[in-house]
Enzyme design. Structure first.
Site, PDB file in Angstrom:
ATOM      1  N   HIS A  41       0.746  -8.681   9.118  1.00 36.73           N
ATOM      2  CA  HIS A  41       1.687  -8.828   7.986  1.00 36.73           C
ATOM      3  C   HIS A  41       3.156  -8.897   8.379  1.00 36.73           C
ATOM      4  O   HIS A  41       4.036  -8.538   7.583  1.00 36.73           O
ATOM      5  CB  HIS A  41       1.483  -7.705   6.958  1.00 36.73           C
ATOM      6  CG  HIS A  41       1.696  -8.183   5.552  1.00 36.73           C
ATOM      7  ND1 HIS A  41       1.567  -7.368   4.450  1.00 36.73           N
ATOM      8  CD2 HIS A  41       2.062  -9.399   5.079  1.00 36.73           C
ATOM      9  CE1 HIS A  41       1.824  -8.050   3.359  1.00 36.73           C
ATOM     10  NE2 HIS A  41       2.129  -9.292   3.715  1.00 36.73           N
ATOM     11  N   ASP A  52       0.801   2.825   4.888  1.00 34.78           N
ATOM     12  CA  ASP A  52       2.097   2.136   4.950  1.00 34.78           C
ATOM     13  C   ASP A  52       2.981   2.409   3.745  1.00 34.78           C
ATOM     14  O   ASP A  52       4.185   2.198   3.789  1.00 34.78           O
ATOM     15  CB  ASP A  52       1.904   0.627   5.186  1.00 34.78           C
ATOM     16  CG  ASP A  52       1.007  -0.024   4.155  1.00 34.78           C
ATOM     17  OD1 ASP A  52       0.478   0.674   3.274  1.00 34.78           O
ATOM     18  OD2 ASP A  52       0.834  -1.255   4.226  1.00 34.78           O
ATOM     19  N   GLN A  53       2.402   2.886   2.640  1.00 32.80           N
ATOM     20  CA  GLN A  53       3.166   3.305   1.467  1.00 32.80           C
ATOM     21  C   GLN A  53       2.194   3.957   0.496  1.00 32.80           C
ATOM     22  O   GLN A  53       1.009   4.012   0.771  1.00 32.80           O
ATOM     23  CB  GLN A  53       3.858   2.112   0.791  1.00 32.80           C
ATOM     24  CG  GLN A  53       2.932   1.111   0.125  1.00 32.80           C
ATOM     25  CD  GLN A  53       2.743  -0.133   0.950  1.00 32.80           C
ATOM     26  OE1 GLN A  53       3.668  -0.603   1.588  1.00 32.80           O
ATOM     27  NE2 GLN A  53       1.551  -0.670   0.960  1.00 32.80           N
ATOM     28  N   ASP A  74      -3.766   0.933   4.365  1.00 29.54           N
ATOM     29  CA  ASP A  74      -2.949   0.078   3.505  1.00 29.54           C
ATOM     30  C   ASP A  74      -3.058   0.568   2.059  1.00 29.54           C
ATOM     31  O   ASP A  74      -4.160   0.582   1.491  1.00 29.54           O
ATOM     32  CB  ASP A  74      -3.476  -1.368   3.619  1.00 29.54           C
ATOM     33  CG  ASP A  74      -2.503  -2.372   3.036  1.00 29.54           C
ATOM     34  OD1 ASP A  74      -1.470  -1.954   2.475  1.00 29.54           O
ATOM     35  OD2 ASP A  74      -2.779  -3.581   3.136  1.00 29.54           O
ATOM     36  N   ASP A  75      -1.938   0.986   1.480  1.00 33.46           N
ATOM     37  CA  ASP A  75      -1.909   1.398   0.062  1.00 33.46           C
ATOM     38  C   ASP A  75      -2.711   2.672  -0.237  1.00 33.46           C
ATOM     39  O   ASP A  75      -3.041   2.916  -1.395  1.00 33.46           O
ATOM     40  CB  ASP A  75      -2.448   0.280  -0.868  1.00 33.46           C
ATOM     41  CG  ASP A  75      -1.505  -0.898  -0.992  1.00 33.46           C
ATOM     42  OD1 ASP A  75      -0.468  -0.906  -0.310  1.00 33.46           O
ATOM     43  OD2 ASP A  75      -1.810  -1.821  -1.774  1.00 33.46           O
ATOM     44  N   CYS A 112       4.456  -3.133   2.227  1.00 28.67           N
ATOM     45  CA  CYS A 112       3.820  -3.330   3.540  1.00 28.67           C
ATOM     46  C   CYS A 112       4.736  -3.913   4.602  1.00 28.67           C
ATOM     47  O   CYS A 112       4.932  -3.319   5.652  1.00 28.67           O
ATOM     48  CB  CYS A 112       2.622  -4.264   3.428  1.00 28.67           C
ATOM     49  SG  CYS A 112       1.458  -3.816   2.172  1.00 28.67           S
TER      50      CYS A 112
END
Ligand code: NAG
Ligand code: NAG
Ligand code: NAG
Ligand code: NAG
Ligand code: NAG
Length: 576
Positions: free
Chosen positions: A131, A335-336, A30-31, A70
């Site tokens: 999420h 995710d990004q 995540d991130d 996300c």
């Protein structure tokens, strides 16, 4: 003829023996920025296990998240479709879910790769962050829950790791409270003012009006205090449909989830499985266990990343131990891009590195969408390859489905493309001639890799206004937004050749690029063709679908005025 058929049959048999259907382990950070893992060039952050994975497989250097946030990115990953097709692209400012008790989420009509694999006899699990929504109408319909989307097993958090979840920190709830508390206070002041005027005999105010205002102010204030009080309720761990820990504890959290993932692999060593290990790391609030805290060269962010890397290592080790490595396709991504604006009030950097790339999370500059992408399958995919062709996290959907022998759904558009021809070296380019980059609901940019050229054109229809001016992000608002006053429109679109200018610093002009208008024309036509394939679907992130709905709030057991339980330990043992 008969002999020929027999031969085919034998060959078919032989092929199916050579490549039995693989297991899948899909690791999603995540991130995490593309500048963070060692194998992508970081020299000071230690990620030996991610590097080991890359060394044994393929490293994608132009791997793109389907969205820079996300919720939409994960929706696209699981369904192989642009998030706008499932209604997971917000038409308003907020592009992700922030409450477990809101009614939006991945619609039950969507088909995830987990659903396809489950129908092919795979055992499927999602461990970690979801999420993508929980409930629709009541607190136990679980219409958006992982178990309703093809996963046999879920252990993790329904929303995301928010600052509010960590004692002593706070953002979503506390900010909302600070913004809204003035409303009831103003009503209260008005009621008192009117009461004062009446008492002085200056103004004949009906008492009913004063009492109504007082009542209204008390009600709204009560609701807001309730909201603040219940903020830890948003942070809980679930196992399948049950809450196991509320509020969630950060003690050894990564260790607990990793151990559960390892147990899942051990339980399913004999039959095909799909494990999606969706890390809570490295989203704020940053955390790490005692073993990792203070050990990295990059503060709390580095500690969290190194703990996540340890977790990747545990998964690689158990696959080796069980001799499953050669029969397992592993994927690692984020995710990004890193959230560059994530800096604490004390000035500590809590966001990662996007390497040479501009911008970050919430933007479609390369820093927001170009993410690590590693695939490993020893004996099938050549080790040590580096591939530059544009690929998307939506590509996992058809890749996984095809390898598992699951037919792709024919009643809908799938935007992802099978990666195997590229990974097997049968093709030098991906099947994506065009990719469309959305900022929430809005088509932000188009990427074109012409079939007869090495150029990669990227045209922006708008760009976010960075603040303060000259910064590499929207520091004034903590994230960049996608419409209204937050963006600058470009007509003609802002054109870059990413293959020459990956940093996106020199927009092309009709003088610097003689075919400027011709290129834009092709891209605009492609965008128009793409837009015509979109259908109207309900906005899962509309204000009504993202607000906190008290009747959807899940609570494991009421004790006084709060919900508290900790059943993590008992059930962890029970799930062997
Ligand atoms: C919640 O909704 C589901 C589906 O609409 C229904 O079957 C169930 O009975 C409801 N549960 C409660 C407690 O109302
Ligand atoms: C966390 O794990 C370590 C190592 O297994 C253990 O020594 C420690 O007691 C655990 N801490 C908590 C709070 O459970
Ligand atoms: C390595 O990662 C850290 C933490 O994100 C970052 O501060 C540093 O700039 C990165 N180094 C490189 C060379 O990108
Ligand atoms: C796994 O595949 C690799 C590469 O083909 C090979 O060298 C290795 O011996 C295989 N391992 C096992 C346990 O079959
Ligand atoms: C590539 O093909 C397009 C038409 O499909 C043509 O207009 C263009 O000139 C070609 N470019 C090169 C570099 O050959």
């Amino acid at each position: 003829m008969r002999i020929f058929c027999l031969l085919l049959l034998v060959l078919g048999e032989a092929w199916s023996h050579v490549t039995p259907r693989p297991n899948f382990v899909l690791l999603m950070a995540d991130d995490l920025g593309i500048g963070d893992p060692g194998c992508y060039g970081n020299k000071t952050l230690r990620t030996p296990n991610i590097d080991r994975l890359a060394g044994g497989g393929v490293k994608l250097t132009q791997h793109l998240a389907a969205a820079p946030l996300c919720t939409p990115s994960r929706a696209a990953f699981l369904t192989g479709r642009y998030p706008i097709r499932s209604g997971m692209a917000a038409q308003n400012q907020v592009g992700v879910f922030i409450f477990s008790a809101s009614s939006g989420g991945l619609p039950p009509s969507e088909i995830t790769f987990a659903k396809l694999l489950k129908s092919q006899g795979y055992t499927t699990a999602l461990i970690g962050k979801w999420h993508l929504g929980t409930n629709c109408h009541n607190s136990s319909d679980f219409c958006h829950h992982p178990l309703s989307h093809g996963f046999d097993y879920f252990h993790g958090i329904p929303v995301t790791n928010l600052r509010d979840c960590k004692p002593g920190e706070g953002s979503v709830f506390t900010t909302a409270f600070r913004l809204l508390v003035f409303i009831p206070l103003q009503v209260l002041a008005l009621a008192l003012l009117l009461a004062g005027l009446r008492w002085l005999g200056l103004f004949r105010v009906p008492p009913a009006l004063i009492f109504s205002l007082l009542f209204l102010a008390a009600l709204v204030l009560g609701l807001l205090l309730c909201f603040l009080h219940f903020r830890p309720l948003n942070c809980f761990l679930m196992r399948n449909h049950d809450i196991t820990q509320q509020p969630m504890s950060y003690d050894n959290l990564t260790q607990r989830l990793t151990a559960d993932a390892v147990r899942f692999i051990q339980r399913n060593a004999e039959s095909p499985f799909l494990l999606v290990l969706s890390f809570l790391h490295v989203h704020t609030a940053l955390f790490s266990s005692k073993i990792f805290a203070g050990k990295s060269k990059h503060g709390a962010y580095g500690d969290a990343t190194e703990e996540m890397d340890w977790s990747v290592g545990q998964i690689l080790d158990v696959l080796d131990e069980l001799k499953l490595a050669n029969n397992t396709l592993i994927y690692f991504s984020s995710d990004q891009g890193a959230h560059v604006e994530e800096v604490t009030v004390k000035g500590e950097v809590h966001g990662g590195s996007n390497g040479i790339y501009k911008g970050g999370k919430a933007t479609n500059w390369e820093g927001g969408i170009r993410v690590p992408g590693i695939l490993r399958w020893p004996g099938v995919i050549q080790a040590g390859l580096e591939l530059d062709a544009p690929t998307s996290n939506m590509d996992l959907f058809p890749t996984v489905a095809n390898l598992a022998g699951a037919p792709l759904p024919e009643d809908r558009i799938i935007d992802g493309r099978d990666l195997m021809p590229l990974l097997l070296g049968q093709s030098q380019r991906s099947d994506h001639e065009f990719l469309f980059h959305y900022c929430n609901f809005y088509l932000n940019a188009v990427r074109w890799h012409p079939r007869n050229s090495t150029s990669i054109w990227k045209a922006f229809f708008f760009t976010p206004k960075f603040s303060p001016e000259g910064a590499n992000g929207c520091f004034a608002t903590h994230v960049c937004f996608c419409h209204g006053h937050s963006i600058t429109h470009h007509d003609p679109p802002l054109l870059f050749d990413i293959s020459q200018d990956p940093r996106e610093t020199d927009p092309l002009t009709p003088t610097s690029e003689p075919r400027f208008w011709e290129i834009l024309e092709v891209m605009q036509q492609a965008a128009a063709r793409h837009t015509r394939t979109l259908q109207d679907v309900p906005d899962q992130l509309s204000p009504g679908n993202i607000i906190w709905k008290p009747w959807l709030q899940m609570c494991c057991s009421w004790s006084g005025l709060s919900c508290q339980c900790d059943r993590e330990k008992e059930e962890g043992r029970g799930s062997h």
